[in-house]
Every structure is written in C-alpha cells, then in structure tokens.
Design a protein around this motif. Structure first.
Motif, PDB file in Angstrom:
ATOM      1  N   GLY A  87       0.819  -1.209   0.000  1.00 21.89           N
ATOM      2  CA  GLY A  87       0.000   0.000   0.000  1.00 21.89           C
ATOM      3  C   GLY A  87       0.847   1.250   0.000  1.00 21.89           C
ATOM      4  N   ASP A  88       0.178   2.339  -0.230  1.00 22.84           N
ATOM      5  CA  ASP A  88       0.804   3.647  -0.280  1.00 22.84           C
ATOM      6  C   ASP A  88       1.317   4.051   1.092  1.00 22.84           C
ATOM      7  N   LEU A 138       0.960   6.355   4.408  1.00 26.24           N
ATOM      8  CA  LEU A 138      -0.219   6.670   5.217  1.00 26.24           C
ATOM      9  C   LEU A 138      -0.070   8.088   5.740  1.00 26.24           C
ATOM     10  N   ARG A 185       4.887   0.587   5.552  1.00 29.18           N
ATOM     11  CA  ARG A 185       4.307   1.807   4.980  1.00 29.18           C
ATOM     12  C   ARG A 185       4.994   3.027   5.568  1.00 29.18           C
ATOM     13  N   PHE A 227       1.947  19.473   3.405  1.00 33.00           N
ATOM     14  CA  PHE A 227       1.344  18.190   3.784  1.00 33.00           C
ATOM     15  C   PHE A 227       0.742  17.490   2.567  1.00 33.00           C
ATOM     16  N   TYR A 228      -0.024  18.224   1.759  1.00 25.56           N
ATOM     17  CA  TYR A 228      -0.680  17.606   0.594  1.00 25.56           C
ATOM     18  C   TYR A 228       0.316  17.203  -0.483  1.00 25.56           C
ATOM     19  N   LEU A 229       1.346  18.046  -0.678  1.00 24.82           N
ATOM     20  CA  LEU A 229       2.314  17.720  -1.731  1.00 24.82           C
ATOM     21  C   LEU A 229       2.990  16.399  -1.420  1.00 24.82           C
ATOM     22  N   GLY A 283       0.348  13.049  -1.802  1.00 23.40           N
ATOM     23  CA  GLY A 283       0.067  12.466  -3.114  1.00 23.40           C
ATOM     24  C   GLY A 283      -1.276  11.766  -3.141  1.00 23.40           C
ATOM     25  N   ASP A 284      -1.311  10.554  -3.692  1.00 23.66           N
ATOM     26  CA  ASP A 284      -2.571   9.819  -3.831  1.00 23.66           C
ATOM     27  C   ASP A 284      -2.900   8.957  -2.618  1.00 23.66           C
ATOM     28  N   GLY A 285      -2.078   8.998  -1.577  1.00 27.78           N
ATOM     29  CA  GLY A 285      -2.267   8.090  -0.447  1.00 27.78           C
ATOM     30  C   GLY A 285      -3.482   8.430   0.387  1.00 27.78           C
ATOM     31  N   PRO A 286      -3.902   7.476   1.211  1.00 26.34           N
ATOM     32  CA  PRO A 286      -5.023   7.728   2.124  1.00 26.34           C
ATOM     33  C   PRO A 286      -4.688   8.820   3.134  1.00 26.34           C
ATOM     34  N   ILE A 287      -5.702   9.560   3.540  1.00 27.48           N
ATOM     35  CA  ILE A 287      -5.563  10.601   4.556  1.00 27.48           C
ATOM     36  C   ILE A 287      -6.540  10.280   5.676  1.00 27.48           C
ATOM     37  N   VAL A 288      -6.011  10.120   6.881  1.00 21.30           N
ATOM     38  CA  VAL A 288      -6.823   9.725   8.035  1.00 21.30           C
ATOM     39  C   VAL A 288      -6.820  10.880   9.028  1.00 21.30           C
TER      40      VAL A 288
END
Lengths: 137, 137, 137
Positions: free
Chosen positions: B2-3, B5, B32, B125-127, B130-135
């Motif tokens: 997985g990506d 986290l 991860r 933080f967003y850069l 990427g496409d990973g999950p955000i919890v």
C-alpha cells in the motif's frame, strides 16, 4: 497533486470546523478538487442563520485551549466559514448536505447557507469519490 | 503493502493518541511510510513537557472505560509516545506540526518534543501525501 | 466504483455509530467491499448485550440535537446495528475486532455480537487495506 479529496464532515464544533476549513482551503490551493458531505452537527452549523454562532469546542479543549482559540479569533484569524468562502472562490470545492441527516434534523434546503451547493445521498457521494481518499471529521 | 499513510492528528486525549500510535506503529511494521500532521489538541500533547501528562479520555469513555484503560496502563501497555518512539526506530515515520496550529497555540518549535521532526504548512502536507489515504483522528 | 473502503471505528456514541452505518451501507450498496476494524468504545458497543443500549451522543449534540435524534428513532429510522445487518446481507462487509482493544477492554470473542466476523491485529488490517482509503470514525 493527488486525487480529489472527499471529506465527510460530521462534527460541528468551532475547532473541528476550523481544522476542516484549513484542510479544505489547503487542498484547493494545491489544485485538488474537494467534495464535502455534511452530516449531523456539521450540517446543523451550515444553517444560514448558524454560521456565526458560537459552536463551542471539543470537550477536550480545556480552559487554556478555549482562551488561546478566542485570542486567535480576536487577532484576526479568518472564521471557518470565511476560509471556506475563500476556498470556493479559489478552487473547486463542492459542499453537499447528506439527505438522511437533513431528515433527522428536519431541515429544508432553504434553511442552509449559500455555501452549500445542494443535497445528495450517500450513494452519490461514493460515485463521485471514486478511488480518492475519504476523510471523516 | 500500500501507499504511504497520511495522518492528520487533531485530538489529544490519551485514548485517541493511543489508537493513533497503534495505527502508526502497525503501518511502520508492514513497511508503509507514515506522515503525521499535528493540529490543535494533538499538537498541545506533543509539547516536550506534556508527553507524560494525563490528557484525559474521550467524553464517551464512561467510568468503566476509564478504569479499564488505567488497568491496561498499569499492566504495562506502552504509553502512546513510547509506541511512537518505537515506530520511529522501526520504520519511516515523519511527524510535523501544522504551522497554523503553532500560531493558535502560541508555540515555538523549541517547545516541542524531539518526536516532532519539524513544522510545515498544509500545502506541504498535501504535496507529500500524493494519492495516499488521509486519516483524520 | 472505487476501491474497497477501510474503516477504523473507534467511537461508540449512537450518532457516530449511525453515521458509520450509513457510510458502510452506502458503500455496500454501490458495490464497494467494506472492511471495519473496531477499537475502544466502538468495540464496546459491539458486545452482544450492548447493541441496543443507549450509547449517548457526541458531547456537542446539545439538547435540541438529542431531541431530534430521539424523534428520528421514534419515527422508525433503522438503528445503527440494524442498518449494519442489512448492509452485511446486501454486500461484502467484514467486521473485525482489534486484538489490542480486546485486551484493553478484557473481552473474549464470545462476548461479541454475531455482527463481528472475528479478531485481527493491526498488521492484518493494513495487509487487507492495500491502497484503499482508510476512514477513522
């Protein structure tokens, strides 16, 4: 820049609304499309006559935390709904009310702030979300 | 595996910090990369002199819940910050303080525990996410 | 229809359980596989003799909110565990108890409702989650 960002906004306290607005505005600023789904107490906070109300803070904030948040607001930190309005002007931010929560809270679409773009069901939320991250606040 | 986290840690009660530490340590253990972004009451808990303080439990814990959590701690369950330190030794765990929350809480980087790797803005933080999950916790 | 949906369910108040059940049932309805991981107060609510108990509401609900939620229940809104049972009949919904939380709460698998499919560790949760979104409630 990553996928779109899908955000289920459940909580309606001022600290969580502010945290959500910061995350939404930041996503819009880096070019991510944002899709917000309003449930329960967050939906209640998006009523047209409720935006500026005092929605309290999370129970854990404590007295010192309450004072610091009040001082930040007095020092000119944008309110959560001002930050959201800026984010909508800047990027692609779509805010929908959960139809089931509308029923529970006995709300009509005309009760809601113009920040809200419409009402949708949970299936519609998922169809739009696709493979993107889903954040619950 | 997985990506990476990405975890926005907002809450600072001992039960949510423990749940977050278990999720972070587990992610590190399966290889991860973990990126933590500290806001509000979670950031307050990461002050150098606050790690071992009693941060309370979620309001819903109840008296029986409080007793069980205290018994688990007395029986040697690692504290949340000990678990995080182990996770950082084991895998790739990067912990950053949200710059806006630093301002609200009037903190300097020197106030923070050495578990925190630095301060960043939400765009950064967003850069990294990427496409990973955000919890959000 | 998107990836599977991975949901860490931590909170055990009736409003958050209901919000979680709506999100789970909706995901199942659009054909997404759902994997639920129960921690702390959510796990406590899934004890066989606790499903129908009053688990309270989030601290922020207020008096007006409590009345509206009670009226929705009286008007026949399915309870959260009924909605979950329907979702399990309709789609692929796997519910696992976090082994560490089982220890903290001193629970045996036989204490849990038949809605729970088993106990697992956090590593197992991640191995199944893969690249899918992870939602913490």
């Amino acid at each position: 820049m990553g996928d779109s960002l899908n955000l289920v906004l459940f909580s309606g306290t001022d600290d969580k609304l502010q945290a959500a607005a910061v995350l939404i505005a930041g996503a819009a600023a880096v070019g991510r499309r944002v899709h917000v789904f309003l449930q329960y107490w967050a939906l209640a906070a998006f009523q047209a006559d409720a935006l500026d109300a005092d929605h309290g803070l999370s129970g854990e904030s404590g007295e010192a935390g309450r004072r610091l948040v009040a001082e930040a607001a007095a020092a000119g930190q944008p309110r959560w709904h001002e930050r959201l309005r800026q984010a909508k002007a800047l990027g692609e931010v779509d805010i929908r009310a959960c139809s089931l929560s509308m029923d529970v809270l006995k709300l009509q679409e005309s009760d809601l702030s113009d920040l809200v773009d419409g009402v949708e069901g949970v299936a519609s939320f998922y169809l739009d979300a696709g493979d993107g991250p889903i954040v619950f606040i």
